[in-house]
Write a protein that holds these residues in place. Structure first.
Motif, mmCIF file in Angstrom:
data_model
loop_
_atom_site.group_PDB
_atom_site.id
_atom_site.type_symbol
_atom_site.label_atom_id
_atom_site.label_comp_id
_atom_site.label_asym_id
_atom_site.label_seq_id
_atom_site.Cartn_x
_atom_site.Cartn_y
_atom_site.Cartn_z
ATOM 1 N N ILE A 91 -6.127 -1.744 -2.383
ATOM 2 C CA ILE A 91 -6.358 -2.342 -1.066
ATOM 3 C C ILE A 91 -6.720 -3.802 -1.226
ATOM 4 O O ILE A 91 -6.182 -4.684 -0.549
ATOM 5 C CB ILE A 91 -7.511 -1.612 -0.329
ATOM 6 C CG1 ILE A 91 -7.296 -0.102 -0.303
ATOM 7 C CG2 ILE A 91 -7.685 -2.175 1.067
ATOM 8 C CD1 ILE A 91 -6.145 0.345 0.497
ATOM 9 N N ILE A 124 0.838 -1.206 0.000
ATOM 10 C CA ILE A 124 0.000 0.000 0.000
ATOM 11 C C ILE A 124 0.872 1.256 0.000
ATOM 12 O O ILE A 124 0.614 2.200 -0.763
ATOM 13 C CB ILE A 124 -0.959 -0.014 1.203
ATOM 14 C CG1 ILE A 124 -2.017 -1.100 0.989
ATOM 15 C CG2 ILE A 124 -1.633 1.335 1.387
ATOM 16 C CD1 ILE A 124 -2.882 -1.384 2.181
ATOM 17 N N GLN A 167 -2.915 5.796 -2.066
ATOM 18 C CA GLN A 167 -3.090 4.783 -1.034
ATOM 19 C C GLN A 167 -4.544 4.460 -0.752
ATOM 20 O O GLN A 167 -4.836 3.613 0.070
ATOM 21 C CB GLN A 167 -2.405 5.230 0.263
ATOM 22 C CG GLN A 167 -0.910 5.337 0.110
ATOM 23 C CD GLN A 167 -0.210 5.386 1.455
ATOM 24 O OE1 GLN A 167 -0.800 5.135 2.482
ATOM 25 N NE2 GLN A 167 1.079 5.699 1.429
#
Lengths: 362, 341
Positions: free
Chosen positions: A114, A102, A108
């Motif tokens: 994710i 990440i 992010q």
């Protein structure tokens, strides 16, 4: 050893099962009563703040979720007469992979990222688990030794992934929701842990898998002769244990927003084994109690808060844990119960089913 | 246990008979020699005898707890508490001499007696109440780490106590520059432990009892061996060894750190396993454990000589070598099995 579960079913009641759970439950209730006595009923009654459940006991459950996940995997491994010492290291590896992936990305908060990070971490930890299982099942190495290798090397691998740093995920990243968020006011870690508990319980108690596990734990060779693919089942169990540890690592890392390769999940393997044993699963294999393990985990979590609540310094943590383990281990020993009750009993005790099992097990 | 043991390792009686039982320890020694020769070939000054001597200085404590662990593992048990007991022993030495003002020899004697008593207690719990060794000794791991932290959560120095300077007083065997080496008294203490253990394990009734109980507890019982005395005895030995290792650590560092030796029990178990002892009990040698500790120390020395390997590489290399050792022993054992049948 499978006889432990068959008579229970034959008599048509959960009575022996409840009997196994009685001692851990008594300890848990005692701990909760102590806490309520010291801090009042706020301890046990959940409150709702900012659309999520709060309160001391809910927090204990939330913090215990990673330990519960690890312990559930450990329960299944111990049911096959194995043990997985590498879960703490796998926890660190799972956390390190996800966090590093990440923070290496530019955005992010991208949901795809994710998802990919979580998936990659789970795949790797699953592979590590399967590797442990292969060592045990196909190479015939003792489980303690096979998993000791990764217990020693695993944190090194996690350090290698993070380059010796502690990767810190931005607080805005949805990844942290895994540890801090809430679904319908229930904290996400509790939801995940409860789902895994439910899934494993259904898989093992509503299908033949649980019985196969117990038979492999009771006697691998006899199971093989009876037509059970004991090697495949062993690998599967270690794989599940690795996955659970990886998932626990993800939740722990998401809660902190960072992954510490050295201290993340430190001694979680010991706590997990402790929880399993408190829950009544014998290390000799052949039977397991997922619900007992859950109670064991909550006992450990509650104990940590109790120490602070009754005003002892945090250095008492270890000592108190030791005392609880000692008391629970002794209470579970039929020989000890017979010995301590001897002065109070006049007529000779009729042999309960539990001591008979223990004699068989030895 | 007997039926399970039979189904698990049907070939064990042939595998660990005669010469084949020396194969694992032979492999360990061969690897030790290979590691040493590799070091000599690659690094300057590696052939200095002090490199070998240093193995027994740095790892004297580990050697002592690994020897104690060998007894426990041979009997089919495990002792996870040694690292914490060791830290507690060091801390107790410091507290008794510095804070309580007890004379140092008395303090050391008290600590050693305490370690033995703890072993007796936990051994009794394991034997009479059938608590699994893993759990019973886990209690020790937590309890003594907690007690150590409660005595002091910071370092305690023993530099002012004259007695603790004795351990690092050394005996010179020639001049180090001219190919000689030196060893401190504490290394000789460790050697003494090894020699006494070797004699006890191989030439006394108690030692044979340890192997018998590890091989099959119920058979040992049926043969009329004193199972209770043996099982409790091995934990007492391990407790004594852990306390002694703590005293050696006090000699070596002259200070007590509450977080010292975290994970020492794993190092000890790893050394015992590398030394060719079966974790299920009943087969192994105390001299194998010495070889195991030397391999452990040699790896650390090699990494120190290389200089640019970080600590996390050290851990990975240790794990890979442990794996290599276990697989090697496994393959050798299997081929030995085939030859016989």
């Amino acid at each position: 050893m499978t006889s432990a579960s068959t008579p229970a079913k034959a008599r048509g009641g959960a009575n022996p099962y409840l009997k196994r759970l009685m001692w851990p439950l008594a300890v848990l209730v005692a701990l909760i009563v102590v806490n309520i006595a010291v801090t009042g009923f706020d301890f046990i009654v959940p409150s709702v703040n900012d659309d999520r459940l709060g309160g001391a006991f809910v927090n204990i459950l939330r913090r215990s979720a990673p330990l519960l996940l690890v312990s559930l995997g450990m329960t299944l491994v111990i049911a096959t007469k194995g043990i997985d010492l590498s879960v703490g290291a796998v926890y660190a590896i799972g956390a390190a992979i996800a966090c590093q992936m990440i923070i290496d990305a530019e955005n992010q908060s991208a949901p795809g990222l994710i998802f990919a990070a979580v998936a990659l971490a789970l795949v790797v930890t699953g592979v590590i688990g399967a590797w442990n299982g292969t060592m045990v099942a196909y190479f015939g190495i003792q489980p303690i030794v096979a998993t000791l290798i990764l217990m020693i090397a695993g944190r090194g691998i996690a350090q290698l992934v993070t380059g010796g740093q502690i990767p810190k995920v931005q607080d805005s990243s949805p990844f942290t929701e895994l540890g801090r968020g809430a679904i319908l006011t229930v904290p996400v870690p509790i939801v995940i842990a409860a789902l895994v508990l439910l899934l494993l319980a259904l898989l093992t108690r509503r299908t033949a898998l649980g019985m196969l596990l117990e038979s492999v734990g009771g006697n691998p060779e006899a199971s093989r002769l009876a037509g059970i693919r004991s090697k495949g089942i062993t690998v599967l169990v270690y794989l599940v244990c690795g996955l659970c540890a990886g998932l626990a690592g993800l939740i722990g890392a998401a809660n902190l927003g960072s992954a510490d390769a050295n201290n993340g999940g430190l001694w979680i393997e010991l706590d997990a084994i402790l929880a399993v044993v408190i829950g009544g699963t014998a290390l000799l294999g052949g039977r397991f109690f997922l619900l007992g393990t859950t109670i064991g985990v909550v006992i450990i979590g509650t104990l940590e808060d109790t120490i602070i609540n009754v005003g002892l310094s945090s250095q008492w943590q270890f000592t108190a844990k030791a005392i609880v383990v000692f008391v629970v281990a002794l209470l579970q020993s039929p020989e000890f119960r017979a010995w301590i009750l001897k002065p109070f009993k006049r007529k000779p005790e009729t042999p309960a089913p539990a001591p008979a099992e223990e004699v068989l097990a030895k | 246990m007997s039926t399970q043991t039979l189904t698990e390792r049907p070939s064990r009686s042939t595998l660990f008979d005669g010469l084949t039982r020396y194969v694992p320890i032979g492999a360990t020694v061969a690897l030790l020699v290979a590691l040493y020769l590799g070091g000599v070939a690659n690094y300057r000054n590696f052939d200095n005898p002090q490199v070998i001597a240093k193995l027994f200085i740095d790892n004297a404590s580990l050697l002592v707890i690994a020897v104690g662990m060998t007894f426990v593992i041979l009997s089919g048990g495990i002792d996870l508490s040694v690292g914490s007991v060791m830290a507690f022993a060091t801390m107790a030495c410091a507290w008794l001499t510095v804070e309580a003002g007890i004379s140092a020899p008395l303090a050391v004697a008290l600590v050693l007696a305490f370690g033995t008593a703890w072993g007796l207690l936990i051994g009794s719990v394991i034997h009479y109440f059938h608590v699994q060794p893993f759990i019973a000794t886990l209690v020790g791991l937590f309890l003594f780490r907690g007690l150590t932290l409660q005595i002091s959560d910071t370092d305690v120095s023993m530099r002012d106590v004259e007695f603790f300077h004795w351990g690092m007083t050394h005996v010179d065997f020639g001049e180090v520059r001219d190919g000689g080496f030196w060893l401190p008294y504490l290394s000789f203490l460790a050697f003494a432990v090894v020699i006494i253990s070797f004699v006890v394990l191989h030439y006394t009734r108690f030692g044979r009892g340890v192997y018998a109980v590890g091989g099959s507890e119920s058979s040992a019982l049926l043969m009329g061996l004193p199972v209770a005395r043996t099982k409790i005895g091995v934990y007492a030995i391990s407790g004594f060894c852990a306390a002694l290792a703590g005293v050696l650590a006090a000699f070596a560092t002259k200070s007590a750190n509450p977080l010292a030796n975290v994970g020492a029990e794993l190092d000890a178990i790893a050394a015992v396993v590398i030394g060719g002892t079966l974790l299920t009990g009943g087969a192994g040698f105390v001299l194998g454990t010495v070889a195991g500790v030397m391999v452990w120390g040699m790896l650390n020395t090699l990494i120190a000589f290389q200089g640019n390997l970080s600590s996390w590489w050290a851990r990975i290399v240790m794990g890979v070598l442990l794996l290599a050792f276990i697989l090697l022993q496994r393959v050798l054992a299997r081929s030995g099995e085939k030859r016989r049948t």
